[in-house]
Design a protein around this motif. Structure first.
Motif, PDB file in Angstrom:
ATOM      1  N   ALA A 188       0.828  -1.206   0.000  1.00  0.00           N
ATOM      2  CA  ALA A 188       0.000   0.000   0.000  1.00  0.00           C
ATOM      3  C   ALA A 188       0.866   1.261   0.000  1.00  0.00           C
ATOM      4  CB  ALA A 188      -0.931  -0.015   1.209  1.00  0.00           C
ATOM      5  N   LEU A 189       1.905   1.268   0.810  1.00  0.00           N
ATOM      6  CA  LEU A 189       2.787   2.436   0.859  1.00  0.00           C
ATOM      7  C   LEU A 189       3.503   2.644  -0.478  1.00  0.00           C
ATOM      8  CD1 LEU A 189       4.331   2.002   4.441  1.00  0.00           C
ATOM      9  CD2 LEU A 189       2.596   3.661   3.700  1.00  0.00           C
ATOM     10  N   MET A 190       3.918   1.555  -1.117  1.00  0.00           N
ATOM     11  CA  MET A 190       4.572   1.680  -2.418  1.00  0.00           C
ATOM     12  C   MET A 190       3.617   2.260  -3.456  1.00  0.00           C
ATOM     13  SD  MET A 190       6.327  -1.227  -4.874  1.00  0.00           S
ATOM     14  CE  MET A 190       4.734  -1.708  -5.567  1.00  0.00           C
ATOM     15  N   VAL A 191       2.375   1.791  -3.436  1.00  0.00           N
ATOM     16  CA  VAL A 191       1.377   2.302  -4.382  1.00  0.00           C
ATOM     17  C   VAL A 191       1.146   3.792  -4.159  1.00  0.00           C
ATOM     18  CG1 VAL A 191      -1.050   2.189  -5.055  1.00  0.00           C
ATOM     19  CG2 VAL A 191       0.252   0.085  -4.744  1.00  0.00           C
ATOM     20  N   VAL A 192       1.089   4.212  -2.892  1.00  0.00           N
ATOM     21  CA  VAL A 192       0.897   5.635  -2.583  1.00  0.00           C
ATOM     22  C   VAL A 192       2.060   6.459  -3.141  1.00  0.00           C
ATOM     23  CG1 VAL A 192       0.835   7.337  -0.724  1.00  0.00           C
ATOM     24  CG2 VAL A 192      -0.539   5.256  -0.564  1.00  0.00           C
ATOM     25  N   LEU A 193       3.284   5.984  -2.937  1.00  0.00           N
ATOM     26  CA  LEU A 193       4.455   6.699  -3.448  1.00  0.00           C
ATOM     27  C   LEU A 193       4.436   6.779  -4.973  1.00  0.00           C
ATOM     28  CD1 LEU A 193       7.328   5.288  -1.176  1.00  0.00           C
ATOM     29  CD2 LEU A 193       6.272   7.558  -1.073  1.00  0.00           C
ATOM     30  N   LEU A 194       4.039   5.691  -5.617  1.00  0.00           N
ATOM     31  CA  LEU A 194       3.998   5.681  -7.072  1.00  0.00           C
ATOM     32  C   LEU A 194       2.865   6.550  -7.613  1.00  0.00           C
ATOM     33  CD1 LEU A 194       4.663   1.882  -7.705  1.00  0.00           C
ATOM     34  CD2 LEU A 194       6.206   3.760  -8.230  1.00  0.00           C
ATOM     35  N   ALA A 195       1.710   6.476  -6.956  1.00  0.00           N
ATOM     36  CA  ALA A 195       0.547   7.231  -7.433  1.00  0.00           C
ATOM     37  C   ALA A 195       0.721   8.732  -7.252  1.00  0.00           C
ATOM     38  CB  ALA A 195      -0.714   6.756  -6.707  1.00  0.00           C
ATOM     39  N   THR A 196       1.379   9.139  -6.174  1.00  0.00           N
ATOM     40  CA  THR A 196       1.561  10.571  -5.902  1.00  0.00           C
ATOM     41  C   THR A 196       2.799  11.137  -6.576  1.00  0.00           C
ATOM     42  OG1 THR A 196       2.787  10.076  -3.858  1.00  0.00           O
ATOM     43  CG2 THR A 196       0.399  10.386  -3.683  1.00  0.00           C
ATOM     44  N   GLY A 197       3.695  10.272  -7.018  1.00  0.00           N
ATOM     45  CA  GLY A 197       4.931  10.746  -7.624  1.00  0.00           C
ATOM     46  C   GLY A 197       5.873  11.405  -6.638  1.00  0.00           C
ATOM     47  N   ALA A 198       5.738  11.062  -5.360  1.00  0.00           N
ATOM     48  CA  ALA A 198       6.566  11.680  -4.323  1.00  0.00           C
ATOM     49  C   ALA A 198       8.046  11.378  -4.529  1.00  0.00           C
ATOM     50  CB  ALA A 198       6.117  11.205  -2.947  1.00  0.00           C
ATOM     51  N   VAL A 199       8.337  10.199  -5.041  1.00  0.00           N
ATOM     52  CA  VAL A 199       9.719   9.807  -5.331  1.00  0.00           C
ATOM     53  C   VAL A 199       9.732   9.133  -6.692  1.00  0.00           C
ATOM     54  CG1 VAL A 199      10.359   9.530  -2.905  1.00  0.00           C
ATOM     55  CG2 VAL A 199       9.436   7.571  -4.178  1.00  0.00           C
TER      56      VAL A 199
END
Length: 531
Positions: free
Chosen positions: A347-358
């Motif tokens: 879930a955390l990886m998906v959030v990072l990918l979806a938001t483009g944070a990194v």
């Protein structure tokens, strides 16, 4: 020869090697990289640049995340929960199988999704009175469609996203693929439900279950086989399992007297039951159960129970031969040890990918690192989870894709294509590129196909002064339509033996489904991503 001519020669040799299947894929890819350097097309750093490419590292990290979900029983749990509640109607079961395979493929690898669902689908089909051959090709095809739902659905998505950004466009968003993936999943479901029963053959496989068995069914088999009172409800759990092993020839265990209740010397596994093996032939484990103590000899069967990691070490010992690998049994235990941690990390990886944070590669590496640090997987398990053939294939073929651009080879092909079809209709150019992708994709991997076609598509888009985005998304859709042969994708081959399929069984349903994918690529994609 000039660099462009050498590039064409190397590409032709690679395609022949891929199609022949005589040379391992990884060796072909490495040969491509070395040949590009040896012929002077690229410098040595350029020829080996693929091994340090962020795309390659990102894909490698996703294999670790996928294995974490599979090894902890997340996919097994989801499969059991959904499919076993689907009823016994063929159409209802088919819809559930297709949608579940598509959903799983969006977040774990296509291979992982099919491998996890394969034994469940076979068992449910048999219980419903449906021949598994009517269900397994739809399972494989649906997984390919589902891979177009997210950026991480397949390595091809990551490759085309990076190619689009490098060509002056932009990278695709994490869920942007769903704009074309969702319609394809729906259309795949419709085609399979309406045509599957008529176009899919009735086959009987020699072995229906080639993947991990259902732990509950396996426990009942062991109980009957050893004729002892085993608690089938607690024999397999998140922390512990049971393993049947045979005493290997020349094993130091030969001659030792053991009995139920004793423990193994090193792993401290509890011996639950023993069986005397036959003295002749390889089927020594089919002897009769024995009570009391037993002096072991080669071929005797021993049933042991203990923690999963201890069972893995015991199975790896040269003293015994595991009847069923403990890894296969463990991953079939629903929601096993580490499942919650794996889901949180996903879930955390998906959030990072979806938001483009990194950057995507950072999100993938962080997730893979967290899986190891939280002990969801060990370091050796993480290494084994990575499909090194896929990683080396991409790393070796990326320089070839670059060579197509730097030598002008892609531009030459683009000029030839536009010289034939003209520059008035980008839809026609898109059709030609998609047909080329689909034809190549039936014989070589879709990753290699897209890496070859992508620079040509970029050159065509530049010549037409059109956006590169519809071209990249269209060849992604075309690359996923590898439905005509069992060798087109690993999942097609994966269902072949359990379904009892023959080589010519795939194209009957695959051909109309390819037509649907082609129509979506050429007609629908430009509506969402205009030229």
């Amino acid at each position: 020869m000039d660099p462009a001519a050498w590039t064409f020669v190397i590409l032709g040799a690679a395609v022949v090697a891929f199609v022949s299947s005589r040379i391992p894929l990884a060796v072909v890819a490495l040969g491509v990289a070395v040949a590009l350097w040896a012929t002077g097309v690229l410098t040595l750093p350029e020829a080996l640049a693929g091994f340090g490419d962020p795309t390659v590292l990102f894909i490698a990290s996703l294999f670790v995340v996928s294995e974490a979900l599979d090894a902890t029983g997340v996919t097994a749990w989801l499969g059991h929960q959904v499919i076993t509640r689907a009823g016994t109607g063929r159409r209802t079961l088919t819809v559930i199988v297709v949608l579940l395979a598509a959903a799983l493929s969006a977040f774990i690898s296509i291979n992982g999704a099919v491998a996890a669902l394969l034994p469940v689908v076979v068992v449910v089909a048999v219980r419903a009175g449906i021949v598994p051959s009517k269900m397994l090709i739809p399972l494989a095809f649906a997984a390919s469609a589902g891979s177009l739902l997210t950026l991480t659905g397949t390595p091809v998505n990551i490759v085309v996203s990076d190619a689009a950004a490098a060509a002056g466009g932009r990278a695709f968003g994490f869920f942007e693929f769903a704009l074309v993936g969702l319609p394809l999943v729906v259309l795949t479901t419709v085609v399979v439900v309406l045509l599957g029963d008529r176009l899919l053959p009735v086959r009987v496989a020699e072995r229906l279950l080639s993947a991990a068995p259902d732990p509950r069914d396996h426990a009942r088999v062991l109980r009957s086989s050893y004729d002892v009172d085993l608690d089938t409800g607690t024999l397999f759990s998140a922390r512990e399992g049971a393993l049947e092993v045979l005493v290997a020839p020349r094993s130091p265990l030969i001659g030792r007297t053991v009995c139920a209740g004793m423990t193994t010397r090193d792993e401290n596994l509890v011996i639950l039951a023993l069986r005397r093996g036959e003295e002749d032939g390889p089927n020594a484990s089919r002897g009769t159960a024995v009570a009391g103590s037993l002096t072991l000899r080669a071929g005797d069967a021993v049933l042991v129970q203990g923690p999963w990691d201890a069972l893995e070490r015991y199975a790896a010992s040269p003293d015994v031969i595991a009847v069923t690998p403990p890894q296969s049994l463990q991953r079939a235990v629903p929601l096993g040890s580490g499942a919650r941690r794996a889901l949180v990390i996903l879930a955390l990886m998906v959030v990072l990918l979806a938001t483009g944070a990194v950057p995507p590669v950072v999100a993938g590496l962080l997730a893979a690192g967290a899986i190891v640090l939280t002990r969801v997987l060990t370091v050796p398990q993480s290494y084994r989870a990575i499909s090194w053939t896929t990683v080396i294939l991409i790393a070796g073929m990326v320089p070839l894709s670059s060579a197509f651009v730097t030598t002008g080879a892609a531009g030459m092909i683009a000029d030839r294509v536009l010289g034939v079809i003209g520059s008035a209709s980008p839809h026609l150019a898109l059709l030609v590129l998609c047909l080329l992708t689909m034809v190549l994709g039936q014989f070589i991997s879709n990753i290699a196909t897209v890496l070859v076609v992508a620079p040509i598509a970029v050159a065509v888009a530049a010549e037409l002064d059109a956006s590169v985005l519809p071209f990249m998304m269209a060849i992604t859709v075309a690359g996923a339509a590898a439905f005509l042969t069992p060798i087109a994708t690993p999942v097609n081959l994966m269902v072949m033996q359990p379904g009892g399929y023959r080589f010519g069984d795939y194209w009957r349903l695959g051909l109309p489904l390819m037509a649907v994918f082609l129509a979506v690529a050429v007609l629908y994609v430009p509506l969402v991503w205009p030229f």
